[in-house]
Structures are given as structure tokens and as C-alpha cells.
Write an enzyme that holds these catalytic residues in place. Structure first.
Site, short mmCIF file in Angstrom:
data_model
loop_
_atom_site.label_atom_id
_atom_site.label_comp_id
_atom_site.label_asym_id
_atom_site.label_seq_id
_atom_site.Cartn_x
_atom_site.Cartn_y
_atom_site.Cartn_z
N ASN A 127 0.83 -1.20 0.00
CA ASN A 127 0.00 0.00 0.00
C ASN A 127 0.87 1.25 0.00
OD1 ASN A 127 -1.92 1.95 0.35
ND2 ASN A 127 -2.66 1.20 2.32
N CYS A 130 -2.10 5.10 0.73
CA CYS A 130 -3.12 5.45 1.71
C CYS A 130 -3.16 6.96 1.90
CB CYS A 130 -2.87 4.79 3.06
SG CYS A 130 -4.12 5.28 4.27
N THR A 193 -8.31 5.22 -2.84
CA THR A 193 -9.32 6.29 -2.80
C THR A 193 -8.76 7.63 -3.27
OG1 THR A 193 -8.77 6.67 -0.50
CG2 THR A 193 -10.64 5.23 -0.94
#
Lengths: 302, 264
Positions: A127, A130, A193
Site C-alpha cells: 500500500n 493510503c 481512494t
């Protein structure tokens, strides 16, 4: 009989539908509603080296056909995940991809090292995107050099396949995708996102305690499809597509854009059975279209 | 056991200017539900609003397989819900940790404010059924926003009311009535659900008088079953450290002693 099994970066999945990281915990909660081994795979909650408390509340704000979250990677830390979550998840016939998040490259390395060789872990989702943590998180994923460096260093610490989760909060996602491919990524997943904000006009202040958060849900789907389409033309490694998927038609759209598999995140909140409906719907659609193998539609957008 | 199913709407009726009572047939939920638990309701067949609405159980009618919910119309989701008068809706539940009581309890007090009164009726029913003397203290802005006064009286509870403008009961705060009640009555337990300032007041008061207090909290939720970690509240862990618990899973009912409020 239509084939819907796929293999991504050497990870075998009985179907191309996964649960997206952060929306599904480690699967325990949804397993109350249905057998989670129905899924192709589960991408776990973002796991850090140390336990993380996460951000203050409110952590959620609803937006038109979408939602903002700012959880801030609340998780029990990698050691507890290895001790308590993976052994449980291992008992299910479902690919387990652990999403890992570091606050420094060294942290990424240590987490990867600890998960290497842990029975039941099929791959790592790195990831680098984030949006809800300071000092790291998205910062790793918005610069091609830093992104490549993280991947290279993590790759050296593990034999597990690396799926690198890309941030949409960049000008050219293809540059990041190419950089991580060259650094040794086995696959990419996108999109994380989109950084967003909602203001309460009565109080004249942000709804989220952390001011900004990550936008997900159907509202972001066209952006996600566009980015999968762009990345498909830029890299050879497989793509796991995500961003606003709630129906099998959405899944088909992502696969036509170039995704080899798809993941469902916020869609679980609208309908906890969404992943199962996507799997069943996809299978029926393939049959109706006379397509023998789901892999035939990957990148099939003319 | 948690289920997510379609349920028939039996009634969806305005009971006060801003409040509706929804009754649905869902025996799979009513058979295991306890007071303080909630359900997630899908308010639209479209993807907007995206999230289901958490609504606590107002009545659990196990014998006839129905549940009743009382909700305040506040925004897009609840406006859409108020327009569903027949047919089916999607509901997930029963969710969360409910209120608890002991057989030995003789006297308890229930403190509710605004739409926080809604989940307390089924609690009162159960406590009365357990043979307790139940004091119910209700607070609202005004008479038009005061829920269920008659329902609690009908159950046999001793009801006292406070409103901000004095249009019903005492003019003032429900915490003032609680303070008086505590000074004259021995309570085994206080139960509380309402706006944060009220909850805060009740927690402080019960803490200072060493009376156990259970609090039901409200928070924005996405998944409703403990996966997304969107709805957490701050708690003091057993080892003294500070942590977060999920309002949807470990809550919505907590022992007041473990909660940390900003003004602590």
C-alpha cells in the site's frame, strides 16, 4: 462450462472477484453472512509494523453515490495479524493477500520479512497509496522513484508475489505503474481512494476529524476505469481493478478496460452480498455471451 | 445470528412532526434480537445514498415475528425511508451489543433524550418483565419532539419529563431530574441514550454517585458489522491504555466506566 478461475502473479483464484482492503477487515465479519471461501480472494485490512489506533472520529462522511473515509490504518500490527488473523483465514479456500503499509521504507521491509513464509499468506499488496496517514502512505505512491524504491526493497525481503496498490492522486498514473513494474512488482491494484473533503455548512467546518479523507464508491468508478485502461496499455503485469464496483456489469467494465480481476470495497456496505452477486452475474453473463473463459475479456475494450 | 434479508413493510407512519415508526416483518431478526441492538436499513434502490442507515430497535415483537423502529427524518436517507409505505426493504441485523441486566436488579432508571428515547422502550419492556421498578426520565426540546411518554406509562414505568422550553414536564434538563432521583432512590443501574451533552452529564453524575451506567452511543457507520472501523469510540482498556472500540460491534451499548469523553 465457463471458466472463471484466474491466476494473478502466481496466485490462483477460483474467480476474479476479491474483497478490497480496508472494507472487509480480515473476513470474519462477512463470514457471519456467507462463506467467504466463495470469493476469489481477500485483500486484508492495511497492516502496519506496530499496532495503530487510527484517526479520531468522525471517520466517515457520505457523499453523492460515494463516501469519504479517514480511518487512518487502525490495525493490530503485523505480529498480531500473523498470530491471530492469518491462521483463521488460512482455514478458508480463498486467496489471502495481506495489505501492508509502512511509515518508512524500513518498516515496509520489516513487515514483508515477517510475512514471508507465513503459511496461509498468498501475496502482499503493497500500500503506497493510503491518503489518510501522515509521513508516508500516499507519499510513497505519488513519486515514481520513491514508489520504485519501496517495491525494490520489499521485493528483496520476500518471495511472496507483490501487488502494488496505486494512488489515483497523481498526474500520470502510468508513470508510477511503469516504475513499479520495472522495480519488480508482480501486479498492480488500482485505484485507492481519491483525496476529498466535505464541509458541514452549518458548523462551517470539515465533517471528517482529519479534515480530508479518501473518496470511494460508484462516484469514483469512471476515474478508476479510465486509470485501469491507461495502465493496461502501459504495463505487462496484471491489474486488479477496483473503485465503485457494485454489480457484475461494473466488473465486466473493469475487465474490458484491462483488469485481470476486480475487488469490491464500499460496495460491500450497500449490499453485503455484492461480491457473490458479482461472481454469479459475471458467470451468467459469460455464458450468455458464449464466452468460454473469463480471461478472454481482459483488455477487450475496442 | 446476523442476517441480511428483504422484509415486508407493515407500517411506516408519522408519529410526531419529525418522527416515523416503521414496522417490518422479520422473524429471523426478532427471534434473537435484544434491546439496544440495531439494524442496517437500505433506504434506496439506487446507489445514492450509498450507505445503509443504522436504526436501533424500538420494539421486538418476537411472538409475531416483527420489529419496530422509530427514526427521525434528518437527511436524504431518512426522507427516502419515510416515503416507503409498502413493499419490501433490505435489512441487516440484529447487530451490535445490547443492554444487559441482572435478575437481582430491583430498581433501575432509564434516561433518554430526543431520538435516543426510541431504543429504550423495548428495554423498559424487558426490565418491567423482569419485575423491576423502572424510572424513566425523558428529555426533549419541546412537547412536539417528545417520544413515547404514554408508552412508557402504559408499561408501568414511573415517567418524568423535562423539556427545553417547559412545554411538557419540567423546564430544564433531564440530568437535573436524574440528580434528584438519585438522591432519594437506590438505583441498581442507569441506562442512557441521547444527545452527547446529555450522555456526558449522565455519565458524570452516575460516576460521582458510584451507580453503574450503560450508555448507547450513536456514530456514523458504513458496514455496520465491524469490518470498516468507521464508527469507533475512545475507550480506556483494562491495562489503562487508550484504544478504540467499534460502536457497531462492541457497542452501541457500553459500560460508561470504559468510555472516554472529550471533557474528561
Amino acid at each position: 462450462m465457463t471458466k472463471i478461475a484466474v491466476e494473478i502473479a502466481g496466485i490462483k483464484m477460483k474467480n476474479p472477484v476479491l474483497a478490497a482492503s480496508g472494507c472487509y477487515g480480515f473476513g470474519r465479519e462477512y463470514n457471519q453472512l456467507y462463506d467467504i471461501s466463495r470469493l476469489g480472494g481477500i485483500m486484508t485490512k492495511g497492516t502496519t509494523l506496530e499496532p495503530k489506533l487510527g484517526n479520531p472520529t468522525p471517520r466517515l462522511a457520505e457523499t453523492p453515490a460515494g463516501m469519504l473515509n479517514s480511518i487512518g490504518l487502525q490495525n493490530p500490527g503485523v505480529d498480531k495479524v500473523i498470530l491471530e488473523e492469518i491462521p483463521w483465514l488460512r482455514t478458508f479456500d480463498v486467496a489471502c493477500i495481506v495489505n501492508i503499509s509502512g511509515y518508512s521504507i524500513e518498516e515496509f521491509e520489516i513487515i514483508a520479512e515477517r510475512l514471508d513464509g507465513v503459511s496461509g499468506v498468498d501475496g502482499l499488496e503493497v500500500n503506497i497509496s493510503c491518503p489518510n496517514v501522515k509521513g508516508g502512505g500516499m507519499a510513497f505512491g505519488t513519486d515514481p522513484h520513491t514508489a520504485a524504491l519501496v517495491v525494490k526493497r520489499v521485493k528483496a525481503k520476500t518471495k511472496l508475489p507483490l501487488i502494488v496498490k496505486l494512488s489515483p492522486n497523481v498526474t500520470a498514473i502510468t508513470e508510477i505503474a511503469k516504475a513499479v513494474e520495472n522495480a519488480g512488482a508482480d501486479a498492480v491494484s488500482l485505484i485507492n481512494t481519491l483525496l476529498g473533503m466535505v464541509i458541514d455548512i452549518k458548523q462551517r467546518k470539515p465533517i471528517l476529524a482529519n479534515t480530508m479523507g479518501g473518496l470511494s464508491g460508484p462516484a469514483v468508478k469512471p476515474i478508476a476505469v479510465r486509470m485501469v485502461y491507461q495502465v493496461y496499455t502501459a504495463v505487462e503485469i496484471p491489474i486488479i481493478g477496483m473503485g465503485g464496483i457494485t454489480t457484475f456489469e461494473d466488473a465486466v467494465e473493469f475487465m474490458l478496460a484491462g483488469a485481470s480481476a476486480v475487488a469490491i470495497g464500499a460496495g460491500n456496505f450497500t449490499d453485503p452480498f455484492a461480491p457473490l452477486k458479482v461472481i454469479d452475474g459475471l458467470e451468467k453473463w459469460l455464458e450468455q455471451e458464449g464466452i468460454k473463459d473469463v480471461r478472454e475479456i481482459i483488455g477487450g475494450c475496442k | 445470528m446476523v442476517v441480511s434479508i428483504k422484509a415486508s413493510i407493515l407500517e411506516n407512519k408519522k408519529i410526531l412532526p419529525d418522527f416515523y415508526r416503521l414496522k417490518i416483518a422479520v422473524p429471523q431478526i426478532s427471534k434473537t434480537a435484544v434491546p439496544g441492538q440495531f439494524v442496517m436499513i437500505k433506504t434506496s434502490s439506487t446507489l445514492d445514498p450509498l450507505l445503509r442507515r443504522p436504526i436501533s430497535l424500538h420494539r421486538i415483537n418476537r411472538d409475531v415475528g416483527t420489529i419496530e423502529l422509530v427514526y427521525q427524518v434528518l437527511g436524504k436517507g431518512t426522507i427516502l425511508l419515510s416515503e416507503m409505505v409498502q413493499g419490501e426493504l433490505e435489512v441487516m441485523g440484529p447487530l451490535g451489543n445490547g443492554f444487559s441486566w441482572q435478575q437481582s436488579f430491583k430498581r433501575t432508571a432509564i434516561v433518554g433524550g430526543g431520538c435516543g428515547i426510541a431504543p429504550l422502550l423495548t428495554l423498559a419492556e424487558h426490565l418491567i418483565g423482569n419485575g423491576q421498578e423502572v424510572h424513566v426520565l425523558l428529555g426533549a426540546q419541546n412537547k412536539e419532539k417528545l417520544l413515547n411518554e404514554a408508552d412508557f406509562k402504559e408499561l408501568g414505568c414511573k415517567v418524568l419529563v423535562a423539556t427545553d422550553n417547559g412545554s411538557s414536564g419540567r423546564k430544564g434538563f433531564v440530568t437535573e431530574i436524574l440528580e434528584e432521583l438519585i438522591s432519594t432512590t437506590n438505583l441498581d443501574q442507569v441506562y442512557c441514550c441521547g444527545p452527547l451533552p446529555m450522555t456526558n452529564g449522565v455519565i458524570k453524575l452516575t460516576k460521582s454517585k458510584m451507580i453503574p451506567c450503560q450508555v448507547s452511543l450513536e456514530e456514523r457507520m458504513a458496514c455496520g458489522i465491524g469490518a470498516c472501523l468507521g464508527c469507533v469510540c475512545q475507550v480506556r482498556n483494562e491495562d489503562g491504555t487508550i484504544g478504540y472500540k467499534r460502536v457497531c460491534h462492541e457497542g452501541p451499548v457500553f459500560n460508561a466506566s470504559e468510555l472516554i469523553f472529550e471533557k474528561d
